[in-house]
Design an enzyme around this catalytic site. Structure first.
Site: not given
Length: 352
Positions: A10-14, A96
């Site tokens: 799950f990606g919520y930024g870049s 990250e």
């Protein structure tokens, strides 16, 4: 027939606009009980150790508020084949590394869902990590983002890419959109856009001086007082940009001019650039467009035509035609001379 096994991320930024890894499918989903906030410091991508930028992390919803509202955060889920998951996550751990840890959270496909679609890996930065900046007013966060720059480029580009991804999804994230609104107003006030640099109209020598720093700060806020870095009090006259940030602005100003060509790279090169901050080698190039000399600004794209980065090339388009897809050790024999093993050095790249 055996069912394919996937690892969900799950990606919520870049990761929403630049995943940088292979995936079988992607789809929009959300997580419950978490909120996306610009509380995490960035010292290796959108800021420096001396002047961190601000990027997003997730904060957990307090138990006492769950009866009155429910926090949800929309993002993009990537399905990664099981046999590629280990290498992908290893690269993401490096990308990250600035305070983020892996967690597993339930993902949901629509806001009426009562049953989870499954578990997904989520990188989030907790309040205990050394680079955590924490809460601040929306105006102060916007000013902070407006003035920050790091090895990967300007903090404003990160913000606007994130906001654009959310706009395209058709979801509302008031925290992000409120910051976006203020930053866009600042950019309009100072005539800054995606294609020109904060220092485009300044004549900078190779060695920044205090007078240059004063000129930059005057350009950014036109004499207004602002908050400084983390820990400063609102209204203090702390400089918007320190000497390190000014050096980065000077070095990066060409990246916001018009590119003279496009270089297309394979998935291995995408991962090397996006995840591990590596240089672009000729072996990872599968095509290019345009005619350009060495030291020209080029856009670097993946095989799907998505922009990954911009950089200054060591080789011209004529030279590139002879070395495309080749090993670096063969360059001298192919060209009769050697300009270096990389087509674009990692120090001459910014991420988009």
């Amino acid at each position: 027939m055996c069912e394919d096994i996937f690892v969900y991320l799950f990606g919520y930024g870049s990761l929403m606009w630049r995943p940088g890894f292979s995936y079988t499918k992607k789809f929009n989903a959300y997580i419950k009980g978490w909120k996306r906030v610009f509380y995490q410091g960035s010292t290796d991508h959108r800021g420096t150790p001396e002047a961190p930028g601000r990027v997003v992390t997730l904060i957990k919803q307090p138990e006492e508020t769950k009866d009155t509202e429910e926090w949800i955060t929309w993002g993009t889920v990537y399905a990664i084949s099981d046999d590629e998951a280990l290498a992908t996550l290893k690269n993401l751990d490096y990308r990250e590394k600035g305070g983020y840890e892996r967690h597993e959270l339930d993902i949901y496909l629509d806001e009426q869902s009562m049953v989870s679609y499954g578990k997904a890996i989520v990188y989030l930065a907790t309040t205990e990590n050394e680079e955590y900046l924490g809460e601040d007013t929306i105006d102060n966060i916007a000013q902070h983002i407006f003035r920050s720059i790091g090895p990967s480029g300007r903090n404003i580009d990160y913000l606007l890419k994130l906001a654009n991804s959310l706009h395209e999804m058709g979801v509302v994230d008031q925290h992000v959109f409120d910051i976006e609104k203020i930053v866009l107003e600042l950019m309009d006030r100072h005539q800054i856009n995606h294609h020109n640099s904060l220092v485009e109209n300044l004549s900078l020598s190779s060695s920044p001086t205090s007078s240059m720093l004063s000129s930059i700060n005057s350009l950014v806020v036109n004499g207004a007082t602002t908050t400084g870095t983390s820990g400063s009090s609102p209204g203090t006259n702390s400089p918007l940009l320190d000497e390190k940030a000014l050096e980065l602005l000077h070095r990066h100003k060409r990246f916001y001019m018009k590119p003279q060509g496009t270089v297309i790279i394979d998935q291995g090169a995408v991962q090397a650039i996006s995840q591990r901050a590596k240089s672009l080698l000729p072996v990872g190039i599968i095509g290019f467009t345009g005619e350009f000399e060495s030291d020209a600004l080029v856009t670097i794209q993946d095989s799907n035509g998505s922009d990954i980065s911009r950089g200054l090339t060591n080789y011209s388009s004529k030279e590139l035609a002879l070395i495309i897809g080749k090993q670096s050790k063969d360059l001298e024999s192919l060209l009769g001379y050697f300009k270096g093993e990389s087509v674009v050095d990692h120090t001459n790249l910014i991420l988009l």
